[in-house]
Design a protein around this motif. Sequence first.
Motif, short mmCIF file in Angstrom:
data_model
loop_
_atom_site.label_atom_id
_atom_site.label_comp_id
_atom_site.label_asym_id
_atom_site.label_seq_id
_atom_site.Cartn_x
_atom_site.Cartn_y
_atom_site.Cartn_z
N VAL A 1 36.10 48.56 26.07
CA VAL A 1 35.75 48.90 24.69
C VAL A 1 34.66 47.94 24.24
CG1 VAL A 1 36.56 49.21 22.33
CG2 VAL A 1 38.11 49.64 24.22
N VAL A 2 33.60 48.50 23.67
CA VAL A 2 32.49 47.69 23.15
C VAL A 2 32.64 47.60 21.64
CG1 VAL A 2 30.00 47.48 22.93
CG2 VAL A 2 30.98 48.43 25.03
N ALA A 3 32.83 46.38 21.15
CA ALA A 3 32.94 46.15 19.71
C ALA A 3 31.55 45.89 19.14
CB ALA A 3 33.86 44.97 19.43
N PHE A 4 31.14 46.67 18.16
CA PHE A 4 29.84 46.50 17.51
C PHE A 4 29.99 45.51 16.36
CE2 PHE A 4 29.01 50.14 19.98
CZ PHE A 4 27.63 50.28 20.09
N ALA A 5 29.32 44.40 16.48
CA ALA A 5 29.42 43.34 15.48
C ALA A 5 28.38 43.57 14.40
CB ALA A 5 29.24 41.98 16.13
N GLY B 1 34.53 52.99 25.68
CA GLY B 1 35.08 53.00 24.34
C GLY B 1 34.21 52.19 23.39
N THR B 2 34.25 52.51 22.11
CA THR B 2 33.47 51.76 21.12
C THR B 2 34.32 51.51 19.88
OG1 THR B 2 32.54 53.77 20.12
CG2 THR B 2 31.27 52.75 21.90
N LEU B 3 34.05 50.38 19.23
CA LEU B 3 34.64 50.06 17.94
C LEU B 3 33.51 49.65 17.02
CD1 LEU B 3 37.41 49.55 16.38
CD2 LEU B 3 36.96 47.13 16.84
N GLN B 4 33.15 50.54 16.07
CA GLN B 4 32.11 50.23 15.10
C GLN B 4 32.78 49.52 13.93
OE1 GLN B 4 30.68 54.56 15.83
NE2 GLN B 4 29.09 53.60 14.57
N LEU B 5 32.46 48.24 13.80
CA LEU B 5 33.25 47.34 12.98
C LEU B 5 32.43 46.75 11.85
CD1 LEU B 5 35.98 45.66 12.87
CD2 LEU B 5 34.81 43.99 14.30
#
Length: 442
Positions: free
Chosen positions: A252-256, A281-285
Amino acid sequence: MRYENRADAGRRLARNLEHLRDTRVVVLGVPRGGVPVAYEVARHLDAPLDLAVVRKLRVPWQPELGFGALGEHGVRVLNQDIVRESGLSATERERLEQAGSAELEEQVRCWRNDRAPLPLTGHSAVVLHDAVSTGAAAEAACRVARTRGAARVILAAPVGQEESLAHLRAVADDIVCPQALRHIGSADAWYEDFAPITDADIAALLAEAAPVPGSAHGLSPAHPAPGRPVAVPTRYAPMAALLTLPPAARTVVAFAHAGSGGQNDPRDRHLASALSRAGLGTLQLDLLTEDEEHNRHNVFDITMLARRLHAASAWLRRETGLPVSYCATDTGAGAALAAAAADDDIRAVVCVGGRPELAGPAALARVHAPSLFLVGALDTRQLGCSRLAADWMRCDHRVDVIPDTGHLFIEPGALDTVAELTRDWFISHLARVDTHALQGAP
């Protein structure tokens, strides 16, 4: 042992791949010579057959020697040792790459003939070549499979050079080669019949391969899985985010995003969509609330942003059981690197412009995650910031400059280039870690 022809090699090789029968697998032939081999393997495994189209880059005055390869979906592989030893100038190499790219597009049109590539998301891809010598074409083919969303990539060849196969373990989860030798010389030495494969041969083999309906073998359209809004808990207040998990995602790639509204940021949305299509996977945060963002001090509070990103990583691991990587813009770049400095389990980091130097020299020196800096050539300020940060780092890192582009990457095609480089960085370093684990390394 010599093979009668490529079909004979494919039938023999298929016996070594028997364990893949009745699994979610797609067989990919590397045109031209790998397609007859792949056809026999696909028939033996009762699996669908497709292509992994690549184009070798050859040294003009030594056409048997390849210095790299190009692949579908923007894949590019260069053998820097051969480039140096051959004496190829940068101008000559660029000319050959441009010509190779045009030829690749023509080959894709010819061989696919409007036939859509089979979706690979959630499947194992078996990449077949007739021989592996320098390994450039095989590496490009493996990367093509990975960018199309393959959950696992197995490279198989009837014969291959040991040194090249060892290098390819960085991009393939498994390698099957019954004849791995120190030197293989010319590929045709291993075949009684090594006749050229024509376009008509490839078309005929694809037509003969049994068509697989969309429901067979678990195949489904390669569309990104829909994201779902989540609230990531922190010590102070939940952070709004959008979580997208494609089938069989391996990280999962977390977008900072150092602000609010990151889920609507055009850059983040474009990059997240590209990663999802590749099976990541991605987490737009949003690291800040709307009220917090109004105070500019918060946007530059790298310590606070890094702590929140670290908390999001821990939550992601608990919720998904997957390893975590970071993709960051603006001051989020500094926060992502500061968070990675405190977490050795972060797989990779990509900073799209931004202010990575804000992490500080001490933190940057502690980062273990392979880090990529993508900067527009016209944005000299951020280019300087990225090079300064890179100078303080001791881990695997690289600064890539996107020509004729500013800091927002709004120029035509710029964001697509950024997306391809970002995707390839995450996939290649995830593959290296996975292969290391498979080999039982400490």
